[in-house]
Design a protein around this motif. Structure first.
Motif, short mmCIF file in Angstrom:
data_model
loop_
_atom_site.label_atom_id
_atom_site.label_comp_id
_atom_site.label_asym_id
_atom_site.label_seq_id
_atom_site.Cartn_x
_atom_site.Cartn_y
_atom_site.Cartn_z
N GLY A 188 0.83 -1.20 0.00
CA GLY A 188 0.00 0.00 0.00
C GLY A 188 0.87 1.25 0.00
O GLY A 188 2.06 1.19 0.31
N LEU A 189 0.26 2.37 -0.36
CA LEU A 189 1.03 3.62 -0.41
C LEU A 189 1.64 3.98 0.94
O LEU A 189 2.80 4.39 1.03
CB LEU A 189 0.13 4.77 -0.86
CG LEU A 189 0.16 5.14 -2.33
CD1 LEU A 189 -0.65 6.40 -2.57
CD2 LEU A 189 1.60 5.37 -2.79
N ALA B 106 -2.89 0.55 -10.29
CA ALA B 106 -1.68 0.29 -9.52
C ALA B 106 -0.53 1.15 -10.03
O ALA B 106 0.28 1.66 -9.26
CB ALA B 106 -1.32 -1.18 -9.61
N LYS B 107 -0.49 1.32 -11.33
CA LYS B 107 0.56 2.12 -11.93
C LYS B 107 0.46 3.57 -11.46
O LYS B 107 1.45 4.19 -11.10
CB LYS B 107 0.42 2.05 -13.44
CG LYS B 107 1.67 2.45 -14.18
CD LYS B 107 1.54 1.92 -15.57
CE LYS B 107 2.72 2.22 -16.44
NZ LYS B 107 2.42 1.76 -17.80
N LYS B 108 -0.75 4.06 -11.44
CA LYS B 108 -0.99 5.44 -11.00
C LYS B 108 -0.50 5.65 -9.58
O LYS B 108 0.15 6.63 -9.26
CB LYS B 108 -2.51 5.72 -11.03
CG LYS B 108 -2.89 6.84 -11.98
CD LYS B 108 -4.29 7.30 -11.66
CE LYS B 108 -5.15 7.30 -12.90
NZ LYS B 108 -6.55 7.11 -12.65
N ARG B 109 -0.82 4.67 -8.76
CA ARG B 109 -0.44 4.73 -7.35
C ARG B 109 1.07 4.79 -7.22
O ARG B 109 1.63 5.63 -6.50
CB ARG B 109 -0.97 3.46 -6.67
CG ARG B 109 -1.24 3.57 -5.22
CD ARG B 109 -2.21 2.47 -4.78
NE ARG B 109 -1.85 1.15 -5.27
CZ ARG B 109 -1.00 0.33 -4.65
NH1 ARG B 109 -0.47 0.67 -3.51
NH2 ARG B 109 -0.71 -0.84 -5.17
N LEU B 110 1.77 3.92 -7.96
CA LEU B 110 3.22 3.86 -7.84
C LEU B 110 3.88 5.09 -8.45
O LEU B 110 4.91 5.56 -7.97
CB LEU B 110 3.75 2.57 -8.48
CG LEU B 110 3.30 1.30 -7.77
CD1 LEU B 110 3.80 0.06 -8.50
CD2 LEU B 110 3.80 1.28 -6.32
N GLN B 111 3.27 5.60 -9.52
CA GLN B 111 3.82 6.82 -10.12
C GLN B 111 3.70 7.98 -9.14
O GLN B 111 4.62 8.79 -8.99
CB GLN B 111 3.11 7.16 -11.43
CG GLN B 111 3.66 6.36 -12.60
CD GLN B 111 2.76 6.39 -13.81
OE1 GLN B 111 1.59 6.79 -13.72
NE2 GLN B 111 3.28 5.96 -14.95
N ALA B 112 2.56 8.04 -8.47
CA ALA B 112 2.38 9.09 -7.46
C ALA B 112 3.44 8.95 -6.38
O ALA B 112 4.06 9.92 -5.95
CB ALA B 112 0.98 9.01 -6.84
N PHE B 113 3.68 7.71 -5.98
CA PHE B 113 4.66 7.46 -4.94
C PHE B 113 6.06 7.91 -5.37
O PHE B 113 6.80 8.52 -4.60
CB PHE B 113 4.68 5.97 -4.59
CG PHE B 113 5.73 5.61 -3.61
CD1 PHE B 113 5.65 6.05 -2.29
CD2 PHE B 113 6.83 4.86 -3.98
CE1 PHE B 113 6.63 5.73 -1.37
CE2 PHE B 113 7.82 4.54 -3.07
CZ PHE B 113 7.72 4.98 -1.77
N ALA B 114 6.41 7.61 -6.63
CA ALA B 114 7.74 7.98 -7.10
C ALA B 114 7.89 9.50 -7.18
O ALA B 114 8.97 10.04 -6.96
CB ALA B 114 8.00 7.35 -8.47
N GLU C 140 -3.28 11.69 1.42
CA GLU C 140 -4.51 12.21 0.80
C GLU C 140 -4.79 11.47 -0.51
O GLU C 140 -5.92 11.14 -0.82
CB GLU C 140 -4.41 13.71 0.52
CG GLU C 140 -4.29 14.60 1.76
CD GLU C 140 -5.57 14.65 2.61
OE1 GLU C 140 -6.63 14.19 2.14
OE2 GLU C 140 -5.49 15.15 3.76
N ILE C 141 -3.73 11.20 -1.27
CA ILE C 141 -3.90 10.50 -2.54
C ILE C 141 -4.38 9.07 -2.29
O ILE C 141 -5.30 8.58 -2.93
CB ILE C 141 -2.58 10.49 -3.33
CG1 ILE C 141 -2.30 11.90 -3.83
CG2 ILE C 141 -2.65 9.51 -4.49
CD1 ILE C 141 -0.98 12.05 -4.52
N ASP C 142 -3.76 8.44 -1.33
CA ASP C 142 -4.13 7.08 -0.97
C ASP C 142 -5.61 7.01 -0.61
O ASP C 142 -6.36 6.16 -1.05
CB ASP C 142 -3.29 6.65 0.24
CG ASP C 142 -3.27 5.15 0.42
OD1 ASP C 142 -3.56 4.44 -0.56
OD2 ASP C 142 -2.98 4.69 1.53
N PHE C 143 -5.99 7.95 0.19
CA PHE C 143 -7.37 8.05 0.67
C PHE C 143 -8.32 8.23 -0.51
O PHE C 143 -9.35 7.58 -0.62
CB PHE C 143 -7.45 9.24 1.61
CG PHE C 143 -8.72 9.31 2.40
CD1 PHE C 143 -9.03 8.32 3.31
CD2 PHE C 143 -9.57 10.38 2.26
CE1 PHE C 143 -10.19 8.40 4.06
CE2 PHE C 143 -10.73 10.47 3.00
CZ PHE C 143 -11.04 9.48 3.90
#
Ligand code: ADP
Ligand code: MG
Length: 695
Positions: A569-570, A600-608, A618-621
């Motif tokens: 998870g993020l 999933a890609k969006k999530r990981l891109q945000a993380f990077a 906030e993004i995770d939420f």
């Protein structure tokens, strides 16, 4: 109680069978939707509304905008069209003309309707030759005596075998029978002051709105009420925890402040000073502090906790620090040992590995007041320790430490102050709800000299390059982690396992470097010795699962490879990355993934791209939705029916203030005008929040 039930309550609690048009069969279907009593039907709200505001006769139709037309089904046909697609056509005979609905590739549409049915088509019409056509119109089947109305037609969550028009009929009959009997939980004066519609008007309009504006007002009424009940429960919980309880007043003087600060090897940051002043101001009062300290990973929360704990000890009180894992408890103990070397503070570490004899001695000392600071896991301390004079409890890294668990932490006699710390920033909306009864301090800055972590999301083609870089940094003296999602290989899951990664790296990319391995299922002692070797640099690379997720502090470790990053998870990824941003060298984190979808890609891109934990939270939420976090599983709180924490955030704030004000004036909610509200609140939250016998 039952005998005194008023006639209105009796009617509202009649089984749905008593409604006109509901026989045993329909009653059974309604039960599937959770509708057993008349009251349930009244409060079963539409999930959407069909906009029939532009309601027309065929000659008045226009191309290109949504309109609705009523008619009787005259013919249903289905044929093979272009490229063997099925085309279903339904011909409607309307008052002054014909309209055809067409559906492509949806053969089952044919069986959903029958000739002779009266229906409404809604959609954008097109003129095809001499005939008007609508592609994929929304269809509403009308009941026998139902006249289509211009306006908004409710669409209810339904179940197989139950048509929308039937649900509309049931709702209408319930309103007719019982609307006038529904009592308002809010007194008129309160409603007027807070722009709330009376319950009966709101009920009528939420089922059959006469306009968008009216629908909004009706919805506001119910959203407000739902959120208000929650906030009321939290406000009462807060009042109960504070008013009835007394905690020692632990004041800080300039002399005490100087003595505590002298123990730290560095200056505190402005952020640390700020939150310390918030904490000490709470601890100086005679009601228990209930404060959440949130600060990103590595922001220096432990020092803040140490300050507060020393303040308790200076005043002759005991203090406990509870960590989520034993590894973390040991780390804290080590930090405190360093800080306390030149003081007379007596500290013990309580772990599961203690011999029974040893443990007994320690527990006896704590009970006799011969120990000042106890450090251990939450489970251990809560279950076994009896304190003589407990002044402060610090709970580290526990964002799951909710209202309920706190309720379980009851102490006898005088209560301790509570400080809960978390590095998983809690989104503001969730904070307002779950943690509505806590005060919050936020550590926004981090200790000076902190380096940023560069994060790469890459693919297999860059793997060799990454390891080359990894080796270079190791040779420069840095250390690193390799994180995998699982310990062992599993045929079902195509994941990189810890064992496989360790083997492969030892004999491949990292041959010749000193590797270690750690995971959650290893015995405590073994884990500790691996951690110790890593801390001392004897191990250069630690292959691990997410056991290192929380709190581990090895500043020289600056490299991290995460395998199957999509499995984390993020918040978890952010915690992991936090392990390599703790020293004065820049950190590097590389994510590899298996096959992943867009989400999933969006999530990981945000993380990077984002390193700020608050922003990520906030993004995770937003990506996961509040449902998961607020789910019954984790917190035991009932789900919301109509309110949405994100969308209705301003109402959330409004209700929180209103509830607090009400409880301040009337802590037991004794005012009879609020008796119904109080009952509703207790029914919903009395047990999960352990509110006991309010008032
Ligand atoms: P977290 O908030 O993640 O619990 P820690 O309290 O473990 O963070 O602090 C992270 C690191 O920063 C520790 O090594 C700690 O010694 C160091 N640190 C904390 N406060 C300061 C400060 N004011 N100046 C310099 N280093 C600090
Ligand atoms: Mg910490």
């Amino acid at each position: 109680m039952a005998s005194k039930e008023s006639p209105s309550l009796k009617t509202l609690s009649l089984p749905v069978r008593y409604l006109r048009g509901v026989g045993p069969h329909r009653a059974e279907l309604l039960e599937k939707l959770g509708l057993r009593f008349v009251h349930d039907v009244l409060f079963y709200f539409p999930r959407d509304y069909l906009d029939l505001t532009d309601y027309r006769e065929v000659p008045d139709l226009e191309e290109g905008k949504v309109q609705s037309v009523e008619g009787v089904i005259e013919e249903i046909e289905s044929r093979r069209g272009y490229r063997a697609r099925t085309v279903v056509g339904i011909l409607l005979r309307c008052r002054s003309g014909y309209l055809r609905g067409v559906w492509f590739n949806l053969p089952h549409i044919r069986d959903q309707y029958s000739v002779g049915q009266r229906v409404v088509f809604s959609g954008k019409p097109r003129q095809q030759g001499i005939l008007w056509e609508m592609a994929h119109p929304l269809v509403q089947v009308l009941g026998e005596d139902e006249s289509p109305r211009s306006g908004l037609l409710p669409i209810y969550p339904s179940t197989e075998g139950l048509q929308q028009w039937e649900l509309r009929q049931v709702a209408r009959n319930a309103l007719e029978l019982a609307l006038e009997l529904v009592e308002d939980a809010f007194p008129a004066e309160y409603r007027e002051a807070h722009r709330l519609w009376p319950i009966r008007q709101a009920l009528a309009e939420i089922h059959f709105p006469s306009s968008r504006e009216h629908l909004e007002m009706a919805r506001r009424r119910f959203i407000y009420q739902e959120l208000f009940l929650l906030q009321l429960a939290l406000a009462i919980k807060r009042a109960q925890q504070q008013a009835a309880r007394r905690a020692p007043s632990l004041l800080v003087s300039p002399e005490i402040d100087r003595r505590i600060r002298r123990l730290f090897p560095f200056e505190l940051t402005p952020g640390q000073n700020q939150v310390i002043s918030e904490i000490t101001s709470d601890m100086g009062q005679t009601k228990p502090m209930l404060r959440l300290l949130q600060g990103d990973v590595g922001s220096g929360k432990t020092v803040v906790a140490a300050y507060a704990m020393l303040l308790a000890v200076v005043h002759g009180y005991q203090t406990a620090l509870m960590a989520p894992t034993e590894v973390l408890a040991r780390q804290h103990a080590r930090t405190f040992e360093r800080v306390l070397r030149s003081s007379r503070v007596r500290q013990v570490l309580l772990t599961g590995g203690l011999a029974p004899k040893e443990r007994e001695t320690i527990l006896a000392k704590i009970a006799a007041g011969q120990v000042d600071m106890v450090i251990g896991t939450q489970a251990l301390i809560q279950q076994t320790v009896q304190f003589k004079k407990l002044g402060l409890v610090v709970i580290d890294e526990q964002h799951k430490f909710g209202v309920r668990q706190r309720a379980a932490l009851k102490a006898s006699g005088e209560d301790p102050h509570y400080l809960v710390m978390t590095a998983t920033p809690i989104p503001r909306t969730l904070m307002m709800t779950l943690f509505g009864d806590l005060d919050v301090s936020t550590l926004r800055d981090s200790p000076p000299g902190r380096q940023k972590v560069r994060t790469f999301l890459t693919d297999e083609s860059r793997r060799a390059k990454w390891w080359e870089f990894f080796r270079r940094k190791l040779r420069e003296g840095r250390q690193g982690y390799v994180v995998t999602p699982v310990v062992e290989d599993d045929d079902e899951l195509d994941l990189v396992s810890l064992e496989r990664a360790y083997e492969a790296l030892s004999n491949g990319e990292l041959e010749g470097f000193r590797l270690g391995l750690i995971h959650g299922r290893m015995p405590g002692e073994q884990k500790e010795s691996v951690m110790e070797a890593f801390r001392r640099g004897k191990i250069q690379v630690l292959a691990c699962t997410s056991v290192i997720e929380v709190g581990i502090d090895v500043p020289n470790a600056t490299l991290m490879t995460i395998e199957n990053a999509e499995r984390f998870g993020l918040a978890q990824l952010h915690q992991l990355r936090g392990r390599i941003s703790r020293g004065s060298y820049p950190g590097y984190c590389c994510l590899f993934t298996g096959e992943i979808n867009e989400q999933a890609k969006k999530r990981l891109q945000a993380f990077a791209a984002i390193s700020d934990g608050f922003e990520l939270a906030e993004i995770d939420f937003a990506l996961r939705g509040p449902g998961e976090l607020f789910g019954t599983k984790q917190h035991g709180m009932p789900p919301m029916k109509i309110a949405d924490f994100e969308r209705d955030h301003s109402v959330l704030l409004e209700t929180r203030d209103d509830a607090r004000k009400l409880v301040e004036r009337d802590p037991g909610l004794a005012n009879p005008a609020f008796a119904l509200l109080r009952r509703q609140m207790l029914a919903r939250y009395g047990r999960v929040l352990d509110l006991g016998d309010v008032g």
